[in-house]
Design a protein around this motif. Structure first.
Motif, short mmCIF file in Angstrom:
data_model
loop_
_atom_site.label_atom_id
_atom_site.label_comp_id
_atom_site.label_asym_id
_atom_site.label_seq_id
_atom_site.Cartn_x
_atom_site.Cartn_y
_atom_site.Cartn_z
N ILE A 229 9.54 41.09 -13.72
CA ILE A 229 10.25 40.81 -14.97
C ILE A 229 11.60 40.16 -14.70
CG2 ILE A 229 11.31 41.88 -17.01
CD1 ILE A 229 9.06 44.04 -16.74
N LEU A 230 12.31 40.66 -13.70
CA LEU A 230 13.63 40.11 -13.38
C LEU A 230 13.55 38.68 -12.85
CD1 LEU A 230 15.53 43.11 -11.76
CD2 LEU A 230 16.07 41.99 -13.90
N SER A 231 12.48 38.40 -12.10
CA SER A 231 12.35 37.06 -11.51
C SER A 231 12.13 35.99 -12.58
CB SER A 231 11.20 37.04 -10.49
OG SER A 231 9.98 37.36 -11.14
N ASP A 232 11.32 36.31 -13.59
CA ASP A 232 11.06 35.34 -14.67
C ASP A 232 10.83 36.10 -15.97
OD1 ASP A 232 10.54 33.15 -16.16
OD2 ASP A 232 8.71 32.55 -15.12
N PRO A 233 11.90 36.46 -16.68
CA PRO A 233 11.74 37.29 -17.88
C PRO A 233 10.91 36.63 -18.98
CG PRO A 233 14.04 37.22 -17.17
CD PRO A 233 13.32 36.18 -16.38
N LEU A 240 6.74 44.17 -19.68
CA LEU A 240 7.59 45.25 -20.20
C LEU A 240 6.76 46.31 -20.91
CD1 LEU A 240 10.82 43.68 -21.76
CD2 LEU A 240 10.70 45.49 -20.07
N LYS A 241 5.72 45.86 -21.62
CA LYS A 241 4.85 46.80 -22.32
C LYS A 241 4.09 47.66 -21.32
CE LYS A 241 1.23 46.99 -25.81
NZ LYS A 241 0.31 46.20 -26.69
N GLU A 242 3.63 47.05 -20.25
CA GLU A 242 2.91 47.82 -19.22
C GLU A 242 3.83 48.86 -18.58
OE1 GLU A 242 0.45 47.00 -15.05
OE2 GLU A 242 1.18 45.31 -16.26
N LEU A 243 5.07 48.45 -18.33
CA LEU A 243 6.03 49.39 -17.74
C LEU A 243 6.37 50.50 -18.74
CD1 LEU A 243 7.82 50.07 -15.32
CD2 LEU A 243 9.54 48.54 -16.23
N ARG A 244 6.51 50.14 -20.00
CA ARG A 244 6.83 51.15 -21.01
C ARG A 244 5.69 52.12 -21.23
NH1 ARG A 244 6.24 51.79 -26.22
NH2 ARG A 244 5.12 49.83 -26.43
N VAL A 258 7.97 60.51 -12.83
CA VAL A 258 7.63 59.11 -13.17
C VAL A 258 8.29 58.70 -14.48
CG1 VAL A 258 5.71 57.61 -13.84
CG2 VAL A 258 5.48 59.07 -11.85
N ARG A 259 8.27 59.58 -15.46
CA ARG A 259 8.89 59.24 -16.75
C ARG A 259 10.40 59.02 -16.59
NH1 ARG A 259 5.81 62.81 -21.45
NH2 ARG A 259 3.69 62.36 -20.75
N LYS A 260 11.05 59.85 -15.79
CA LYS A 260 12.49 59.65 -15.57
C LYS A 260 12.76 58.32 -14.89
CE LYS A 260 13.81 64.54 -15.22
NZ LYS A 260 14.33 65.60 -14.34
N LEU A 261 11.94 57.99 -13.89
CA LEU A 261 12.13 56.71 -13.19
C LEU A 261 11.91 55.53 -14.12
CD1 LEU A 261 10.27 57.53 -9.84
CD2 LEU A 261 12.73 57.24 -10.13
N VAL A 262 10.92 55.63 -14.99
CA VAL A 262 10.62 54.53 -15.92
C VAL A 262 11.76 54.37 -16.93
CG1 VAL A 262 9.04 53.73 -17.70
CG2 VAL A 262 8.14 54.73 -15.62
N ILE A 263 12.32 55.49 -17.41
CA ILE A 263 13.43 55.43 -18.38
C ILE A 263 14.61 54.68 -17.77
CG2 ILE A 263 15.18 56.83 -19.55
CD1 ILE A 263 12.99 58.97 -19.93
N VAL A 264 14.98 55.06 -16.55
CA VAL A 264 16.14 54.43 -15.89
C VAL A 264 15.84 52.97 -15.57
CG1 VAL A 264 17.68 54.55 -13.90
CG2 VAL A 264 16.90 56.65 -14.97
N SER A 265 14.62 52.67 -15.12
CA SER A 265 14.25 51.29 -14.77
C SER A 265 14.31 50.39 -16.00
CB SER A 265 12.85 51.26 -14.17
OG SER A 265 12.77 52.07 -13.02
N LEU A 266 13.76 50.86 -17.12
CA LEU A 266 13.80 50.06 -18.34
C LEU A 266 15.23 49.85 -18.84
CD1 LEU A 266 10.74 51.51 -20.27
CD2 LEU A 266 11.02 49.15 -19.55
N MET A 267 16.05 50.89 -18.70
CA MET A 267 17.45 50.76 -19.12
C MET A 267 18.16 49.67 -18.32
SD MET A 267 20.73 51.98 -17.98
CE MET A 267 20.42 53.50 -17.12
N GLU A 268 17.97 49.67 -17.01
CA GLU A 268 18.60 48.64 -16.18
C GLU A 268 18.03 47.25 -16.47
OE1 GLU A 268 21.13 48.97 -14.30
OE2 GLU A 268 21.32 51.13 -14.39
N LEU A 269 16.73 47.19 -16.75
CA LEU A 269 16.11 45.90 -17.07
C LEU A 269 16.69 45.32 -18.36
CD1 LEU A 269 12.34 46.43 -16.24
CD2 LEU A 269 13.84 44.72 -15.24
#
Length: 804
Positions: A229-233, A240-244, A258-269
């Motif tokens: 996603i970061l390379s070509d948004p 993003l939907k798959e990650l969410r 896993v849920r905690k990691l996904v929350i933080v990852s999406l926030m940074e994205l």
């Protein structure tokens, strides 16, 4: 004959005309329809009954099918021999049969018609086919090998009305293959058998290894999606939907992590790929217009980003709600204890988005989520939200986001009847509202430059001058548009509206909740923004503050805030008012000896700020007697408080001695004027402070803290700015409040650090019994060697002996 009659009947029945149909009542039409339907149902029932009888007859005929006496094709000799042996056993012996009967049986066996004939019938074989009427009956009696197809059931649908009448509609019901059902049943049984097999239980070490392996796979998957996603948004916005979707992880071993990691990852994205503008929905006209591929791609990216961001915020909100309501999901993947950890991560992500994306969509929704959590029971979540709001206030230059937060906080405080945490109102102190005080000056000085109209130019300027003027105006307009900073007028308007809401909240609490724990925060806020209050409210506000102090319900710290607020009001626009603040001076002089001398010496900082406003900045309104009384009482106070407080008090005394030069008479033992110093009197003007001396400085000169010693020696010398007794620049250039904070002992450290004494002299260390007296050593040895005897202790006996 029948075929001829039928068409004539059909021709006789004419189709009714439209007029006749109109004349026909609705009831008749319904009755006709019901009769037709009833006839159709009855005919269908008869047809089904006949079909059922026919199938039953065929089944009976098949079950009574005769076994052939000989196999014409000569197949399966083994079975034929076995069958013949069985028949021979069951048959009668040949010697018991007549020759005629035996010949008849042989003749019948050689005929093919015997195989297809019903043996149960008594009719002879050779019957002449004379009677035509018995052909159908004989045909029905002959057994046939038919493939019995399953009966097709009909589903009756709504009928269709045509010119000819109502046409019934039917549809065949799908037939379920019995063989397929058996196969499915066998598969289910096999699956049940497989499930019933006992699964080997894993040991704790194996379970942890398996969990670690799963977690590593999930982490790699999250990292791959995020990097894509970061390379070509714009191209990978669908990922993003798959990650969410991983927020709904169902594996109980790794679900929480896993849920905690996904929350933080999406926030940074979202912080990285979100544009620096607000995305608005497209109008119908914009959707219908033709656009380029690049624009279409950008629109799809923006729509996908906004929708996924919205769903992400909804997921975070749901996690917080589940934790607050203590709801357990049906899946039972996550325990109730794990909800708190998930909620904390969700709140942290919301706080980060509140600060990082104040310009983007749904920022007001985040504010509505965060503000109630500022008053949460959990101290961690409350502090997290309050810190995020403070950070937002500090970095908000324009004031748009701050105004939204202030509105929600004010409504929340009022809705809770002012029963909230004081930290909520303390966040107001971080507001960047300083521009409002120069509003009138900016309106007078920086008036917007008006461009000349065409008529004015034509009257006053020549043709060449008009041409130059036009170019100059164009350039000025472009320069205005190129300015990155927001307009001052808009900023002042937002700040004024924000400050109005803040003051409304403060005044409501002063009026309705004077005994509330919010009062210190209100007084502190008023002290900060008092110079921005309208002059019309000054008289009423000073009366309210004095009433609060005289009521006696306030703590010493709250009363100090009242004094600080009053002098902030008087030091700003209140200079024009003719108000005597003597009662506030008296109250501060009386409160000095009530300060906490222990670790919680927070009141000293407020006192230092009040003294700076009351004595230093208002030096022209302060008499010499008042200055002498305050210096004397402050020196007495410095003996009782912690070192950092003593340093701050001595620093303010130094400033007062410089501000009021005649106060150096306190360094002399000789008294001036009549009267005796009255230290217990709470009136600074009438305590005769000129008849005393600062003897406390001699005690402070022997203080254990080196900085206190330095300040005491400096004041005893008359606070010189030069010479051996002068202070170093790092002490003299700092204010009293800065020195108080610099030498604070809140971290349980000594500032400056104590030097370790490394003496070169090595004294002989005396060990053991040589420390004690010889008689004492003998007494100790004697008691140690005695045998312990358990005797009752009689203290009265020894007491009587001592009294005698």
């Amino acid at each position: 004959m029948i075929s001829r009659v039928l068409p004539s009947r059909r021709n006789k029945k004419q189709i009714p005309s439209f007029r006749k149909l109109l004349k026909t009542s609705k009831v008749k039409l319904e009755n006709k329809l019901k009769n037709k339907q009833f006839k159709q149902q009855s005919t269908l029932k008869k047809y089904r009954k006949e079909q059922r009888k026919l199938r039953q007859a065929v089944k009976d005929a098949v079950s009574k099918r005769p076994i052939p006496l000989e196999d014409p094709k000569g197949k399966r000799p083994g079975k034929r021999i076995e069958r013949e042996e069985e028949e021979e056993e069951e048959a009668l012996p040949l010697d018991m049969m007549d020759e005629d009967d035996l010949q008849l049986m042989k003749d019948l066996g050689q005929r093919a018609s015997f195989l297809t004939r019903d043996l149960s019938s008594s009719e002879p074989v050779h019957v002449k086919k004379r009677k035509r009427e018995h052909i159908i009956e004989k045909y029905e009696k002959i057994p046939r090998a038919l493939q019995t197809a399953p009966e097709k059931e009909l589903i009756h649908l709504l009928p269709i009305k045509d010119k000819s009448g109502i046409i019934p509609q039917t549809r065949e019901k799908p037939v379920i293959d019995s063989n397929q059902d058996e196969e499915d049943q066998e598969e289910v049984e096999l699956e049940e058998e497989i499930i019933e097999d006992p699964v080997r239980e894993l040991t704790l070490e194996e379970h942890l290894t398996e969990r670690k392996k799963k977690l590593q796979e999930k982490k790699m998957h999250i990292a791959a999606l995020a990097s894509a996603i970061l390379s070509d948004p714009e191209s990978n916005i669908k990922k993003l939907k798959e990650l969410r979707s991983m927020l709904m992880e169902q594996d109980p071993d790794v679900a929480v992590t896993v849920r905690k990691l996904v929350i933080v990852s999406l926030m940074e994205l979202f912080k990285d790929i979100t544009p620096s503008y607000k995305i608005r929905p497209l109008t119908e006209a914009e959707k219908s217009t033709k656009i380029r591929k690049e624009t279409q791609k950008l629109r799809e990216f923006e729509e996908g980003l906004v929708s996924q961001y919205k769903f992400y915020l909804e997921n975070l909100e749901q996690m917080v709600k589940d934790w607050k309501q203590r709801k357990l999901k049906k899946s039972n993947v996550i325990s109730l204890k794990a909800y708190k950890g998930l909620a904390e991560v969700a709140v942290k992500s919301l706080c980060e988005l509140l600060v990082a994306l104040p310009h983007f969509n749904f920022h007001n929704n985040i504010i509505v989520l965060i503000v109630p959590l500022m008053n949460d029971v959990s101290k961690l979540i409350s502090e997290m939200c309050c810190e995020a709001v403070k950070k937002l206030f500090k970095q908000d230059k324009l004031g748009q986001a701050s105004l939204g937060v202030i509105k929600v906080i004010s409504g929340f405080v009022k809705g809770r009847n002012y029963e909230v945490r004081p930290e909520m109102l303390k966040t107001f102190l971080c507001l960047r509202i300083k521009e409002i005080e120069v509003k009138k000056d900016t309106e007078d000085i920086n008036k917007p430059k008006k461009f000349m109209t065409f008529k004015e130019k034509r009257k006053t300027l020549s043709r060449m001058q008009r041409k130059w003027k036009k170019a100059e105006e164009k350039l000025e307009r472009e320069l205005r548009e190129a300015e990155a900073s927001e307009s001052t007028e808009k900023k002042l308007k937002l700040h004024t509206e924000t400050l109005n809401i803040v003051f409304v909240t403060y005044f409501r609490i002063l009026k309705k909740a004077q005994r509330s724990p919010l009062l210190p925060a209100v007084l502190e806020g008023l002290a900060k923004f008092a110079h921005l209050i309208n002059v019309e409210f000054f008289d009423d506000l000073l009366v309210v503050l004095h009433t609060l102090i005289e009521s006696g319900d306030l703590s010493y710290q709250e009363s100090l805030h009242c004094v600080q607020t009053a002098f902030h009001i008087l030091s700003g626009q209140g200079d024009v008012l003719n108000i005597d603040p003597m009662k506030f001076y008296t109250h501060l002089y009386k409160t000095l000896f009530k300060l906490h001398a222990g670790a919680t010496n927070e009141g000293v900082e407020i006192v230092l700020q009040c003294l700076d406003i009351m004595l230093t900045k208002r030096r022209k309104q302060v008499s010499q007697q008042r200055a002498l009384a305050f210096i004397k009482r402050l020196c007495t106070l410095a003996l009782h408080v912690l070192p950092n407080s003593s340093i701050g008090i001595l620093a303010i005394n130094r400033i007062l001695m410089h501000t009021f030069p005649k106060t150096d008479l306190l360094l002399d033992n000789e008294s001036q004027g009549s009267g005796v110093f009255l230290p217990e009197l709470d009136e600074p003007e009438y305590c005769n402070a000129q008849n005393t001396a600062l003897w406390e400085l001699h005690a402070l000169r022997r203080h254990y803290h080196p900085i206190v010693q330095r300040f005491a020696a400096h004041l005893m010398a008359g606070a010189p700015s030069e010479g051996s007794e002068a202070l170093k620049p790092e002490l003299s250039r700092r204010s009293a409040t800065e020195l108080f904070e610099t030498y604070s002992m809140a971290a349980m450290t000594f500032n400056p650090p104590v030097e370790s004494s490394n003496s070169k002299r090595k004294d002989k260390v005396i060990q053991g019994d040589s420390f004690l007296n010889e008689d004492l050593n003998e007494l100790i040895k004697r008691h140690c060697n005695e045998v312990d005897t358990h005797l009752p202790l009689d203290f009265t006996k020894y007491l009587q002996s001592l009294l005698r």
